[in-house]
Design a protein around this motif. Structure first.
Motif, PDB file in Angstrom:
ATOM      1  N   VAL A  94       0.845  -1.201   0.000  1.00 52.36           N
ATOM      2  CA  VAL A  94       0.000   0.000   0.000  1.00 52.36           C
ATOM      3  C   VAL A  94       0.879   1.250   0.000  1.00 52.36           C
ATOM      4  N   VAL A  95       1.924   1.258   0.835  1.00 56.12           N
ATOM      5  CA  VAL A  95       2.835   2.406   0.893  1.00 56.12           C
ATOM      6  C   VAL A  95       3.576   2.576  -0.431  1.00 56.12           C
ATOM      7  N   THR A  96       4.142   1.508  -0.937  1.00 58.52           N
ATOM      8  CA  THR A  96       4.940   1.562  -2.155  1.00 58.52           C
ATOM      9  C   THR A  96       4.123   2.001  -3.372  1.00 58.52           C
ATOM     10  N   ASN A  97       2.903   1.489  -3.482  1.00 60.61           N
ATOM     11  CA  ASN A  97       2.072   1.767  -4.653  1.00 60.61           C
ATOM     12  C   ASN A  97       1.080   2.904  -4.461  1.00 60.61           C
ATOM     13  N   ARG A  98       0.964   3.394  -3.227  1.00 58.34           N
ATOM     14  CA  ARG A  98       0.050   4.505  -2.919  1.00 58.34           C
ATOM     15  C   ARG A  98      -1.375   4.179  -3.339  1.00 58.34           C
ATOM     16  N   LYS A  99      -1.747   2.895  -3.204  1.00 56.86           N
ATOM     17  CA  LYS A  99      -3.078   2.437  -3.592  1.00 56.86           C
ATOM     18  C   LYS A  99      -3.709   1.621  -2.479  1.00 56.86           C
ATOM     19  N   THR A 100      -5.036   1.574  -2.525  1.00 53.65           N
ATOM     20  CA  THR A 100      -5.813   0.794  -1.579  1.00 53.65           C
ATOM     21  C   THR A 100      -5.785  -0.680  -1.973  1.00 53.65           C
ATOM     22  N   VAL A 101      -5.858  -1.554  -0.966  1.00 56.72           N
ATOM     23  CA  VAL A 101      -5.959  -2.997  -1.189  1.00 56.72           C
ATOM     24  C   VAL A 101      -7.170  -3.515  -0.433  1.00 56.72           C
ATOM     25  N   ARG A 102      -7.992  -4.306  -1.150  1.00 60.74           N
ATOM     26  CA  ARG A 102      -9.142  -4.982  -0.537  1.00 60.74           C
ATOM     27  C   ARG A 102      -8.966  -6.477  -0.737  1.00 60.74           C
ATOM     28  N   LEU A 103      -8.906  -7.242   0.350  1.00 65.44           N
ATOM     29  CA  LEU A 103      -8.725  -8.690   0.262  1.00 65.44           C
ATOM     30  C   LEU A 103      -9.851  -9.414   0.991  1.00 65.44           C
ATOM     31  N   LYS A 104     -10.521 -10.330   0.301  1.00 66.21           N
ATOM     32  CA  LYS A 104     -11.533 -11.170   0.955  1.00 66.21           C
ATOM     33  C   LYS A 104     -10.873 -12.331   1.681  1.00 66.21           C
ATOM     34  N   ASP A 105      -9.716 -12.766   1.166  1.00 68.72           N
ATOM     35  CA  ASP A 105      -8.974 -13.879   1.756  1.00 68.72           C
ATOM     36  C   ASP A 105      -7.520 -13.454   1.902  1.00 68.72           C
ATOM     37  N   ALA A 106      -7.191 -12.857   3.040  1.00 66.26           N
ATOM     38  CA  ALA A 106      -5.840 -12.336   3.249  1.00 66.26           C
ATOM     39  C   ALA A 106      -4.777 -13.422   3.127  1.00 66.26           C
ATOM     40  N   HIS A 107      -5.064 -14.601   3.647  1.00 68.38           N
ATOM     41  CA  HIS A 107      -4.083 -15.694   3.608  1.00 68.38           C
ATOM     42  C   HIS A 107      -3.806 -16.164   2.177  1.00 68.38           C
ATOM     43  N   GLY A 108      -4.727 -15.942   1.283  1.00 70.22           N
ATOM     44  CA  GLY A 108      -4.556 -16.360  -0.098  1.00 70.22           C
ATOM     45  C   GLY A 108      -3.758 -15.381  -0.936  1.00 70.22           C
ATOM     46  N   ASP A 109      -3.348 -14.258  -0.355  1.00 63.78           N
ATOM     47  CA  ASP A 109      -2.602 -13.239  -1.081  1.00 63.78           C
ATOM     48  C   ASP A 109      -1.116 -13.356  -0.758  1.00 63.78           C
ATOM     49  N   VAL A 110      -0.270 -13.328  -1.784  1.00 70.11           N
ATOM     50  CA  VAL A 110       1.173 -13.493  -1.590  1.00 70.11           C
ATOM     51  C   VAL A 110       1.793 -12.363  -0.769  1.00 70.11           C
ATOM     52  N   ARG A 111       1.116 -11.229  -0.695  1.00 70.23           N
ATOM     53  CA  ARG A 111       1.642 -10.098   0.079  1.00 70.23           C
ATOM     54  C   ARG A 111       1.359 -10.216   1.571  1.00 70.23           C
ATOM     55  N   PHE A 112       0.540 -11.185   1.961  1.00 69.21           N
ATOM     56  CA  PHE A 112       0.174 -11.329   3.378  1.00 69.21           C
ATOM     57  C   PHE A 112       1.415 -11.642   4.212  1.00 69.21           C
ATOM     58  N   PHE A 113       1.582 -10.918   5.318  1.00 64.13           N
ATOM     59  CA  PHE A 113       2.723 -11.072   6.223  1.00 64.13           C
ATOM     60  C   PHE A 113       2.223 -11.742   7.500  1.00 64.13           C
ATOM     61  N   PRO A 114       2.405 -13.071   7.640  1.00 59.83           N
ATOM     62  CA  PRO A 114       1.800 -13.823   8.745  1.00 59.83           C
ATOM     63  C   PRO A 114       2.423 -13.597  10.115  1.00 59.83           C
ATOM     64  N   GLU A 115       3.573 -12.974  10.171  1.00 64.18           N
ATOM     65  CA  GLU A 115       4.262 -12.811  11.446  1.00 64.18           C
ATOM     66  C   GLU A 115       3.454 -11.993  12.464  1.00 64.18           C
ATOM     67  N   VAL A 116       2.734 -10.991  11.994  1.00 60.96           N
ATOM     68  CA  VAL A 116       1.911 -10.179  12.901  1.00 60.96           C
ATOM     69  C   VAL A 116       0.830 -11.058  13.523  1.00 60.96           C
ATOM     70  N   GLU A 117       0.197 -11.864  12.705  1.00 60.70           N
ATOM     71  CA  GLU A 117      -0.844 -12.777  13.186  1.00 60.70           C
ATOM     72  C   GLU A 117      -0.275 -13.748  14.222  1.00 60.70           C
ATOM     73  N   GLU A 118       0.926 -14.250  13.977  1.00 61.00           N
ATOM     74  CA  GLU A 118       1.566 -15.174  14.912  1.00 61.00           C
ATOM     75  C   GLU A 118       1.856 -14.500  16.248  1.00 61.00           C
ATOM     76  N   LYS A 119       2.319 -13.256  16.221  1.00 59.45           N
ATOM     77  CA  LYS A 119       2.669 -12.536  17.442  1.00 59.45           C
ATOM     78  C   LYS A 119       1.448 -12.061  18.218  1.00 59.45           C
ATOM     79  N   THR A 120       0.379 -11.709  17.500  1.00 53.17           N
ATOM     80  CA  THR A 120      -0.808 -11.157  18.170  1.00 53.17           C
ATOM     81  C   THR A 120      -1.875 -12.208  18.454  1.00 53.17           C
ATOM     82  N   ARG A 121      -1.788 -13.334  17.763  1.00 54.93           N
ATOM     83  CA  ARG A 121      -2.787 -14.404  17.859  1.00 54.93           C
ATOM     84  C   ARG A 121      -4.181 -13.919  17.456  1.00 54.93           C
ATOM     85  N   PHE A 122      -4.192 -12.971  16.523  1.00 52.82           N
ATOM     86  CA  PHE A 122      -5.438 -12.438  15.973  1.00 52.82           C
ATOM     87  C   PHE A 122      -5.486 -12.844  14.506  1.00 52.82           C
ATOM     88  N   SER A 123      -6.423 -13.702  14.165  1.00 47.17           N
ATOM     89  CA  SER A 123      -6.508 -14.248  12.816  1.00 47.17           C
ATOM     90  C   SER A 123      -7.128 -13.239  11.844  1.00 47.17           C
TER      91      SER A 123
END
Length: 161
Positions: A94-123
């Motif tokens: 979003v920062v690099t492209n200055r554009k909005t992103v809408r994802l229905k399935d975040a896990h299915g997107d290659v840009r998804f960064f799972p580390e935050v989910e692992e640290k926060t335990r918020f799916s």
């Protein structure tokens, strides 16, 4: 059935959402405390998009990463030191492209960064990320997460832009 018990129409909800945004605009003019203002923004963003959570990540140009500044679902202890890389994350895209992103399935997107989910335990299921731009410079990202309707809409996006 009394009128207060009737379900709100889409037009009525949209009008209410815009009123909430006007309140935030007034707060911008009257609140000098940035942390208070950002906290109010994420709570209103979550409310008007019916999201389970919302956060603001600010971009650190020197470190080339985004740091969690405020979130509706995380305390300060959890946010401290929690960062997202510019490369390999939705927020970074979003920062690099200055554009909005809408994802229905975040896990299915290659840009998804799972580390935050692992640290926060918020799916994270669905996600809407909007660039925060001031004086033609991207300073961060506003994210809303997990809409109960299964995903965020163009209307949600318009409300946050």
């Amino acid at each position: 059935m009394e009128s207060r018990d009737k379900p709100m129409t889409n037009k009525g909800k949209k009008e209410l959402d815009y009123r909430r945004l006007i309140e935030i605009s007034r707060d911008l003019a009257s609140t000098l405390d940035l942390e208070t203002l950002l906290d109010r923004i994420v709570h209103v963003a979550a409310e008007i998009t019916e999201a389970a959570a919302a956060s603001i990540l600010l971009y650190d140009d020197a470190a080339r990463q985004l740091n969690f500044e405020v979130a509706t679902n995380l305390n300060m202890q959890t946010m401290r030191g929690l960062s997202v890389p510019l490369e390999g994350s939705v927020a970074g895209w979003v920062v690099t492209n200055r554009k909005t992103v809408r994802l229905k399935d975040a896990h299915g997107d290659v840009r998804f960064f799972p580390e935050v989910e692992e640290k926060t335990r918020f799916s994270t299921r669905s996600l809407l990320g909007v660039p925060l731009i001031t004086k033609d410079k991207v300073v961060g990202v506003l994210e809303v997460i997990n809409n109960p309707r299964g995903g965020f809409t163009a209307v949600d996006e318009d409300l946050l832009l």
